[in-house]
Design an enzyme around this catalytic site. Structure first.
Site, PDB file in Angstrom:
ATOM      1  N   SER A   1       5.223  -0.053  -5.761  1.00 52.33           N
ATOM      2  CA  SER A   1       4.645  -1.257  -4.633  1.00 52.33           C
ATOM      3  C   SER A   1       4.278  -0.759  -3.260  1.00 52.33           C
ATOM      4  CB  SER A   1       6.151  -1.919  -4.458  1.00 52.33           C
ATOM      5  OG  SER A   1       7.087  -1.055  -3.861  1.00 52.33           O
ATOM      6  N   CYS A   2       4.132   0.410  -3.026  1.00 51.37           N
ATOM      7  CA  CYS A   2       3.767   0.840  -1.927  1.00 51.37           C
ATOM      8  C   CYS A   2       2.543   1.634  -1.772  1.00 51.37           C
ATOM      9  CB  CYS A   2       4.979   1.768  -1.144  1.00 51.37           C
ATOM     10  SG  CYS A   2       6.585   1.056  -1.082  1.00 51.37           S
ATOM     11  N   LEU A   3       2.231   3.061  -2.241  1.00 48.57           N
ATOM     12  CA  LEU A   3       1.432   3.746  -1.854  1.00 48.57           C
ATOM     13  C   LEU A   3      -0.140   3.055  -2.398  1.00 48.57           C
ATOM     14  CD1 LEU A   3       2.348   7.153  -3.022  1.00 48.57           C
ATOM     15  CD2 LEU A   3       2.647   6.163  -0.854  1.00 48.57           C
TER      16      LEU A   3
ATOM     17  N   LYS B   1      -0.994  -0.253  -2.609  1.00 49.78           N
ATOM     18  CA  LYS B   1      -1.325  -1.343  -1.724  1.00 49.78           C
ATOM     19  C   LYS B   1      -1.547  -0.897  -0.043  1.00 49.78           C
ATOM     20  CE  LYS B   1       3.218  -3.072  -0.009  1.00 49.78           C
ATOM     21  NZ  LYS B   1       2.788  -3.140   1.344  1.00 49.78           N
ATOM     22  N   ASP B   2      -0.598   0.164   0.270  1.00 51.60           N
ATOM     23  CA  ASP B   2      -0.804   0.503   1.639  1.00 51.60           C
ATOM     24  C   ASP B   2      -2.209   1.343   1.764  1.00 51.60           C
ATOM     25  OD1 ASP B   2       1.643  -0.562   2.145  1.00 51.60           O
ATOM     26  OD2 ASP B   2       2.789   1.341   2.186  1.00 51.60           O
TER      27      ASP B   2
END
Length: 448
Positions: free
Chosen positions: A275-277, A279-280
């Site tokens: 959910s992080c890398l 999209k970020d």
């Protein structure tokens, strides 16, 4: 330990929010978590974690029993009964990769409405991952507008990014590498620093206090750098595959011993997910582009990651030829071990590519099966164990490096599979041992 501890509210009971809430509650703070999903609220109040995370449910039940945590849908109750509010709602991607601030904006409006009724000073802390400028240009003005109050006087704002790793969320909450505080003013920064000094006591981690946009960017720079290391080693892995007898695991060990580089995030594989890398990196690319700067390196990092899962399908074709009608087993669905999160997971991309090839797909994961069923329904088959998954398979693709897969022996594949062909997408198997008894194809391994 302070006798007059601040009361805390956390908006958003997702991964970061619930880990934050339980973390504070475990140290004796009174915490109210807020979430709009009534099913999630009910589960949490029953002591059932809405997602899989090692140690989380046990600690959740403990703090509920002690009366330190409760969950509600009611913003008013949570904010009026607390001194500090953490915003920990999701910031998903839009179709173009830019950040979707809907949940942050909604939380800001709700907080402002409640603060209008509050007479005492209140600190708002943005823990959600937001692009530089969000807090000063959107969150702060919205709260001022709906509360009728002035930031810096009647309420304060800080940015305090989280750096939690799924699978280690509670550990990272209780023992972080550092604390980053982006402050609107000294009063707000002092209040948040005081909270953390009370929370951590003698184990206070390194602290950085800075301006709000810098704190917002630290989170993006952090994740973009980790993504860059992963895409870099995957690029090297792809070069190794074209180089006879080259092995990326040895290359990674060789460069990882260089103190300037270090060994972390140099495990070649099928790409990063979660959910992080993903999209970020995309959000930072979109933000940079909007500012008039083209981030060439980040675009390359993203492109490598988008194509890397396809390596598993390429290797399957190399081994089997036409994949139509073939039975392929997938071991591992979560984007990493010790979580049930399949958001942007490599497994999803691989399954979709295999289905397009007309392949019969059967899958197994220790904890991510329910989430996978919701996404793929009856288009694939679901196994009850690793052995059931590889039974009569023409090929097996190892996607997630769960411990229970590491214990599988060559004989397990030979005795159960129709054609004992294993594609090691995470480099967990001993190539010499496996190749004596079956065909092992691995990411970053040049053929002899």
């Amino acid at each position: 330990m302070s006798l007059n501890r601040q009361q805390i509210s956390v908006i958003g009971a997702g991964y970061a929010g619930l880990c934050t809430a339980i973390g504070f509650a475990s140290k004796g703070y009174k915490v109210i978590a807020v979430d709009r999903d009534p099913k999630k609220v009910a589960l949490i109040n029953k002591g059932i974690s809405p997602f899989y995370e090692i140690g989380l449910e046990t600690l959740l039940q403990k703090v509920l029993g002690q009366g330190y945590l409760k969950c509600t849908k009611n913003y008013k109750e949570a904010i009026l009964e607390s001194d500090i509010t953490f915003i920990a709602v999701g910031t998903p991607s839009k179709r173009d990769g830019s950040i979707n601030l809907t949940y942050v904006n909604n939380a800001s409006c709700e907080i402002g409405r409640v603060l209008k009724e509050k007479e005492t000073y209140h600190l708002i802390v943005v823990k959600s991952t937001v692009i530089p400028g969000t807090t000063e240009n959107q969150v702060k003005p919205m709260i001022e507008k709906f509360s009728g109050k002035t930031c810096g006087d009647e309420f304060g704002i800080c940015v305090n990014p989280e750096f939690l790793r799924e699978g280690s969320g509670i550990q990272d909450t209780l023992y972080p590498d550092r604390i980053v505080i982006g402050e609107n003013d000294k009063k707000a920064g002092d209040m948040l620093e005081s909270l953390y000094r009370d929370f951590y006591g003698d184990e206070m981690p390194p602290l950085i206090r800075t301006k709000i946009p810098t704190a917002e960017l630290i989170k993006y720079a952090n994740n973009a750098f980790l993504a860059t290391k992963i895409s870099f080693i995957n690029e090297i892995a792809n070069i190794c595959e074209k180089s006879p007898n080259a092995d990326v695991t040895v290359v990674a060990k060789g460069i990882g011993l260089d103190k300037r580089i270090g060994p972390m995030f140099l495990q070649a594989g099928l790409g990063y997910g979660g959910s992080c890398l993903p999209k970020d990196v995309k959000a930072l690319i979109a933000h940079s582009t909007k500012l008039g700067y083209s981030p060439a390196l980040l675009k390359a990092v993203n492109k490598i990651n988008e194509t890397q899962p396809g390596k598993a399908v390429e290797l399957s074709k190399k081994a089997l030829g036409n994949l139509r009608g073939k039975r392929i087993a997938i071991l591992g669905l979560a984007f990493k071990p010790n979580t049930d999160d399949i958001r942007s997971a490599v497994s999803i991309k691989i399954i979709r590519k295999l289905l397009k090839e007309g392949t019969s797909v059967i899958v197994y994961d220790p904890v991510a099966m329910p989430n996978t069923r919701k996404k793929f329904k009856n288009s694939i088959q679901y196994a009850s164990s690793p052995f059931n998954c590889i039974k009569n398979a023409d090929c097996c693709i190892l996607v997630t490096e769960w411990d229970e897969f590491k214990t599988l022996k060559p004989e397990d594949f030979v005795q159960n599979m129709k054609h004992p062909i294993v594609i090691d997408g995470r480099r967990i198997y001993n190539q010499e041992l496996f190749n004596r008894k079956l065909r092992l194809m691995a990411i970053g391994l040049g053929q002899k």
